[in-house]
Scaffold this motif. Sequence first.
Motif, PDB file in Angstrom:
ATOM      1  N   VAL A   4       0.866  -1.173   0.000  1.00 14.29           N
ATOM      2  CA  VAL A   4       0.000   0.000   0.000  1.00 14.29           C
ATOM      3  C   VAL A   4       0.904   1.225   0.000  1.00 14.29           C
ATOM      4  N   PHE A   5       0.682   2.130  -0.939  1.00 12.17           N
ATOM      5  CA  PHE A   5       1.590   3.262  -1.119  1.00 12.17           C
ATOM      6  C   PHE A   5       0.813   4.574  -1.170  1.00 12.17           C
ATOM      7  N   TRP A   6       1.462   5.651  -0.686  1.00 10.77           N
ATOM      8  CA  TRP A   6       0.873   6.977  -0.802  1.00 10.77           C
ATOM      9  C   TRP A   6       0.944   7.425  -2.254  1.00 10.77           C
ATOM     10  N   GLN A   7      -0.151   7.950  -2.766  1.00  9.97           N
ATOM     11  CA  GLN A   7      -0.196   8.488  -4.117  1.00  9.97           C
ATOM     12  C   GLN A   7      -0.094  10.009  -4.025  1.00  9.97           C
ATOM     13  N   LYS A   8       0.906  10.580  -4.673  1.00  8.26           N
ATOM     14  CA  LYS A   8       1.064  12.034  -4.648  1.00  8.26           C
ATOM     15  C   LYS A   8      -0.106  12.674  -5.381  1.00  8.26           C
ATOM     16  N   GLN A   9      -0.691  13.701  -4.745  1.00  9.50           N
ATOM     17  CA  GLN A   9      -1.843  14.385  -5.326  1.00  9.50           C
ATOM     18  C   GLN A   9      -1.465  15.787  -5.768  1.00  9.50           C
ATOM     19  N   ALA A  10      -2.041  16.223  -6.878  1.00  5.94           N
ATOM     20  CA  ALA A  10      -1.724  17.545  -7.422  1.00  5.94           C
ATOM     21  C   ALA A  10      -2.281  18.661  -6.550  1.00  5.94           C
ATOM     22  N   ILE A  11      -3.412  18.422  -5.907  1.00  5.32           N
ATOM     23  CA  ILE A  11      -4.051  19.435  -5.057  1.00  5.32           C
ATOM     24  C   ILE A  11      -3.878  19.013  -3.605  1.00  5.32           C
ATOM     25  N   ASP A  12      -3.216  19.853  -2.819  1.00  3.67           N
ATOM     26  CA  ASP A  12      -2.987  19.505  -1.415  1.00  3.67           C
ATOM     27  C   ASP A  12      -3.824  20.386  -0.486  1.00  3.67           C
ATOM     28  N   LYS A  13      -3.671  20.149   0.803  1.00  2.00           N
ATOM     29  CA  LYS A  13      -4.459  20.862   1.809  1.00  2.00           C
ATOM     30  C   LYS A  13      -4.280  22.374   1.716  1.00  2.00           C
ATOM     31  N   GLY A  21     -10.275  30.176   1.570  1.00  6.11           N
ATOM     32  CA  GLY A  21     -10.006  31.469   2.198  1.00  6.11           C
ATOM     33  C   GLY A  21      -9.829  31.417   3.698  1.00  6.11           C
ATOM     34  N   HIS A  22      -9.658  30.210   4.252  1.00  5.86           N
ATOM     35  CA  HIS A  22      -9.440  30.082   5.696  1.00  5.86           C
ATOM     36  C   HIS A  22      -8.693  28.785   5.992  1.00  5.86           C
ATOM     37  N   LYS A  23      -8.142  28.712   7.185  1.00  4.57           N
ATOM     38  CA  LYS A  23      -7.446  27.512   7.620  1.00  4.57           C
ATOM     39  C   LYS A  23      -8.457  26.395   7.882  1.00  4.57           C
ATOM     40  N   SER A  24      -7.963  25.161   7.898  1.00  3.99           N
ATOM     41  CA  SER A  24      -8.813  24.024   8.256  1.00  3.99           C
ATOM     42  C   SER A  24      -8.305  23.431   9.568  1.00  3.99           C
ATOM     43  N   LEU A  25      -9.225  22.923  10.352  1.00  4.31           N
ATOM     44  CA  LEU A  25      -8.886  22.359  11.656  1.00  4.31           C
ATOM     45  C   LEU A  25     -10.065  21.552  12.157  1.00  4.31           C
ATOM     46  N   GLY A  94      -8.075  17.793   5.606  1.00  2.03           N
ATOM     47  CA  GLY A  94      -7.301  17.777   4.368  1.00  2.03           C
ATOM     48  C   GLY A  94      -8.051  18.402   3.207  1.00  2.03           C
ATOM     49  N   ALA A  95      -9.381  18.347   3.272  1.00  2.00           N
ATOM     50  CA  ALA A  95     -10.223  18.951   2.237  1.00  2.00           C
ATOM     51  C   ALA A  95     -10.399  20.454   2.449  1.00  2.00           C
ATOM     52  N   GLU A 192      -8.263  34.819  17.584  1.00  2.00           N
ATOM     53  CA  GLU A 192      -6.949  35.139  18.141  1.00  2.00           C
ATOM     54  C   GLU A 192      -5.848  34.307  17.498  1.00  2.00           C
ATOM     55  N   ARG A 193      -6.202  33.148  16.957  1.00  2.00           N
ATOM     56  CA  ARG A 193      -5.224  32.275  16.305  1.00  2.00           C
ATOM     57  C   ARG A 193      -5.295  32.378  14.788  1.00  2.00           C
ATOM     58  N   ASN A 194      -5.977  33.405  14.297  1.00  2.00           N
ATOM     59  CA  ASN A 194      -6.066  33.703  12.866  1.00  2.00           C
ATOM     60  C   ASN A 194      -6.549  32.520  12.041  1.00  2.00           C
ATOM     61  N   CYS A 195      -7.514  31.780  12.576  1.00  2.00           N
ATOM     62  CA  CYS A 195      -8.020  30.596  11.881  1.00  2.00           C
ATOM     63  C   CYS A 195      -8.931  30.950  10.712  1.00  2.00           C
ATOM     64  N   PHE A 196      -9.427  32.180  10.692  1.00  2.00           N
ATOM     65  CA  PHE A 196     -10.378  32.561   9.655  1.00  2.00           C
ATOM     66  C   PHE A 196      -9.700  33.230   8.446  1.00  2.00           C
ATOM     67  N   THR A 197      -8.390  33.213   8.438  1.00  2.00           N
ATOM     68  CA  THR A 197      -7.637  33.793   7.325  1.00  2.00           C
ATOM     69  C   THR A 197      -6.553  32.808   6.887  1.00  2.00           C
ATOM     70  N   ILE A 198      -5.956  33.101   5.770  1.00  2.00           N
ATOM     71  CA  ILE A 198      -4.829  32.283   5.284  1.00  2.00           C
ATOM     72  C   ILE A 198      -3.530  33.033   5.526  1.00  2.00           C
TER      73      ILE A 198
END
Length: 198
Positions: A4-13, A21-25, A94-95, A192-198
């Motif tokens: 089983v191997f990781w497949q490199k993806q063109a679109i990342d997190k 337009g914002h961080k994911s968590l 990741g999405a 305060e942790r700037n989660c709503f911006t990139i």
Amino acid sequence: MENVFWQKQAIDKSLRQRLNGHKSLVIWFTGLSGSGKSTIANALELELHNRGLRTFLLDGDHIRHGLNSDLGFSETDRIENIRRIGEVAKLFVGAGCIVLAAFISPYLRDRERVRFLFAANEFVEVYVKCPLAVCEQRDPKQLYKKALNGEISNFTGISAPYEEPEKPEMVIESDRETVEDAIRKIIRYLEERNCFTI
């Protein structure tokens, strides 16, 4: 795992976050049944959605109707339940989504295993703290009543343990704080942790 191997993806997190337009968590709500986890998570998701943020809510009952419908409430099944949920939350992060996960998740070690799936700034543990007596009084699903009558075994807080978080990012005392108070507190923390911006 062999063969089983990781497949490199063109679109990342990071590209998905930029598009959104914002961080994911993941915001992980833990606490006793009846503490208010789902109520707060639902209200928070609505607030974030109204702000134009991409979210997804994972709730204990919903997950057990589908993905984890093959699991019971033994200690082994509870561990597997949280393991699977952690992996699903990781996929949504990741999405590029803000994931709200509302689960009793009674064991400290299981929550820590989930935490280690994420970068340090991607996991926010919110302990929805509420005295057992208040949860029993609320009992919105009549589960405490059934557990006390011996109709449900391995029920957290009655016949199964709940291990309080040692160092959660936030504690919401739901017997003292309103849902609105909780939302303001969480939003302030994220801002305060700037989660709503990139």
